[in-house]
Design an enzyme around this catalytic site. Structure first.
Site, short mmCIF file in Angstrom:
data_model
loop_
_atom_site.label_atom_id
_atom_site.label_comp_id
_atom_site.label_asym_id
_atom_site.label_seq_id
_atom_site.Cartn_x
_atom_site.Cartn_y
_atom_site.Cartn_z
N ASP A 1 43.21 137.25 63.66
CA ASP A 1 42.53 137.61 62.41
C ASP A 1 41.58 138.77 62.70
O ASP A 1 40.52 138.58 63.30
CB ASP A 1 41.76 136.41 61.87
CG ASP A 1 41.06 136.69 60.54
OD1 ASP A 1 40.98 137.86 60.14
OD2 ASP A 1 40.55 135.73 59.92
N HIS B 1 38.17 138.99 59.34
CA HIS B 1 36.92 138.24 59.25
C HIS B 1 36.11 138.37 60.54
O HIS B 1 36.63 138.83 61.56
CB HIS B 1 37.22 136.78 58.92
CG HIS B 1 37.93 136.61 57.61
ND1 HIS B 1 39.30 136.50 57.51
CD2 HIS B 1 37.45 136.56 56.34
CE1 HIS B 1 39.65 136.38 56.23
NE2 HIS B 1 38.54 136.42 55.51
N SER C 1 36.40 136.46 50.52
CA SER C 1 35.99 135.67 51.68
C SER C 1 35.03 136.44 52.59
O SER C 1 34.26 135.82 53.35
CB SER C 1 37.22 135.22 52.47
OG SER C 1 37.99 136.34 52.87
#
Length: 425
Positions: free
Chosen positions: A401, A404, A157
């Site tokens: 998070d 990311h 990702s």
């Protein structure tokens, strides 16, 4: 009248004549030897023009090798500069390179402003190498270079984030009716129709076949990779002109990693545990072997993006423990900072394997410059796929998070570096 000479007197006369000529002969021979020593090399060159078998007095000079341009490069950087070694500078006049609201392709996991992030300072930093400057990202040049070509990002990702960043950097030059984005399982394809060009992302977090290959449902705690299985995914990569690989985070499950020897279809699976470094080395060797067998070094380029850091432990940068990237709005200024989540042993594996590669792979070393950016993560400002619990709401750091990155943001710099290395290696 003299009588004719006898044979004996004739022989005597000839000997005397030869004796009188001998000093001249010796002088001539000596002169020839002198000339040979003095002008032997030039004489050899002259005689060589007549195809005589002449051995020169010294070997001919080795011709200089001409610089062979890498595919797509515009020029060679004579005074090479390490573009990955530098500092972040505040540049609100030229950053960000696009607006979040203007790029419809950003996934909701990365749209921090849409999901309530109150500050925008993370968008205004520009990477400045020591001793040189990065060339400005030229979207027109990039699109023209991609005409009739395929560019593909392969990995997890984080590589998908870099892929989306690249699309956002380019799409504004393409009319709405001349571009599209479609997803086919593990493959997502952005098409610039007028250029007959595609920019693609292929989900393969380990590059090799694994039990985490589903592009949607892949959260598996007990991760397993099958040895020698890169062709499972690699068959979808053939024909790509510019390839960008990444793989790191998914290997980091501990000190050991599980490798499948047979097939995932076997009833009794032959699984062995090896060190994470050995498992990662296996993956790197498989990738380079595939590249060597399937990419044309005269026409294609291959890049590998180094590990993307996370900021899970605030103690790493000297803050109070039990914190993370949540509520961090300033970067780390310590130039020597290295977080505990980035294994140097993995970097050493990459360096060791790549230096033996027979195919030129450009290494995008984004790790150190990204380590400073604890401010640039999505944190809590993203789409949450599951409803938050009261405990999570009371403690936002618990669900932040810190892996990311917000877009626009840090990953646009990764693509500026890719642009620089593609055209000015």
């Amino acid at each position: 009248m003299k009588p004719p000479p006898t044979s004996s007197s004739s022989s005597t006369s000839n000997l005397l004549r030869k004796a009188r000529l001998s000093p001249y002969i010796f002088t001539l021979l000596g002169f020839i030897v002198f000339l040979t020593v003095l002008y032997g090399q030039d004489l050899g060159c002259i005689l060589g023009q007549f195809d005589l078998d002449v051995i020169p007095s010294r070997p001919p000079p080795t011709p200089k090798k001409n610089y062979k341009k890498l595919p797509f490069s515009l020029s060679k950087t004579e005074n090479s500069c390490d573009v990955f070694n530098g500092k972040w500078v505040w540049d609100p006049l030229n950053r960000p390179l696009y607006q979040e609201s203007e790029c419809p392709y950003i996934q909701p996991q990365l749209t921090c402003q849409e999901h309530g992030r109150p500050d925008r300072d993370y968008q205004f930093w520009r990477w400045q190498p020591h001793g040189c400057s990065l060339p400005s990202f030229n979207a027109s040049l990039m699109l023209e270079t991609l005409r009739n070509k395929r560019m593909m990002f392969v990995g997890d990702s984080l590589n998908r984030g870099q892929y989306v960043s690249m699309v956002c950097l380019l799409h504004s030059l393409i009319p709405d009716d001349a571009k599209s984005m479609e997803t086919f399982g593990s493959l997502t394809v952005f098409t610039a129709k007028e250029y007959n060009a595609t920019i693609e992302f292929y989900w393969a977090p380990f590059l090799l076949e694994s039990n985490s290959d589903d592009a949607i449902i892949h959260r598996v705690s007990d991760r397993v990779v099958r040895r020698g299985s890169i062709n499972k995914h690699g068959k979808h990569w053939k024909g790509v002109d510019i390839m960008v690989f990444n793989t790191y985070l998914w290997w980091m499950t501990g000190l050991k990693f599980k490798i499948l020897q047979g097939s995932f279809d076997d009833k009794v699976k032959d699984i062995e545990e090896v060190s994470t470094e050995d498992a990662y080395r296996m993956g790197m060797k498989s990738m380079l072997r595939w590249v060597r067998r399937n990419m044309d070094r005269k026409k294609t380029r291959v890049f590998f993006t180094s590990m993307s850091p996370s900021h899970q432990k605030s103690g790493d940068w000297g803050a109070e423990p039990n914190g993370n990237c949540y509520n961090q709005t300033e970067m780390i200024t310590d130039q020597s900072y290295w977080g505990s989540d980035c294994r140097k042993s993995i970097m050493e594996v990459v360096g060791d394997v790549f230096k033996k590669s027979k195919f030129p792979v450009t290494f995008l070393n984004i790790t150190q410059l990204s380590l400073y950016r604890k401010d640039a993560h999505t944190s809590i400002y993203k789409k949450q796929w599951n409803p938050l619990t009261p405990e999570q709401i009371a403690n936002p750091a618990s669900y932040a998070d810190c892996v990311h990155w917000c877009l626009p943001g840090l990953q646009d710099t990764w693509n500026e570096l890719l642009f620089a290395k593609l055209f000015y290696p």
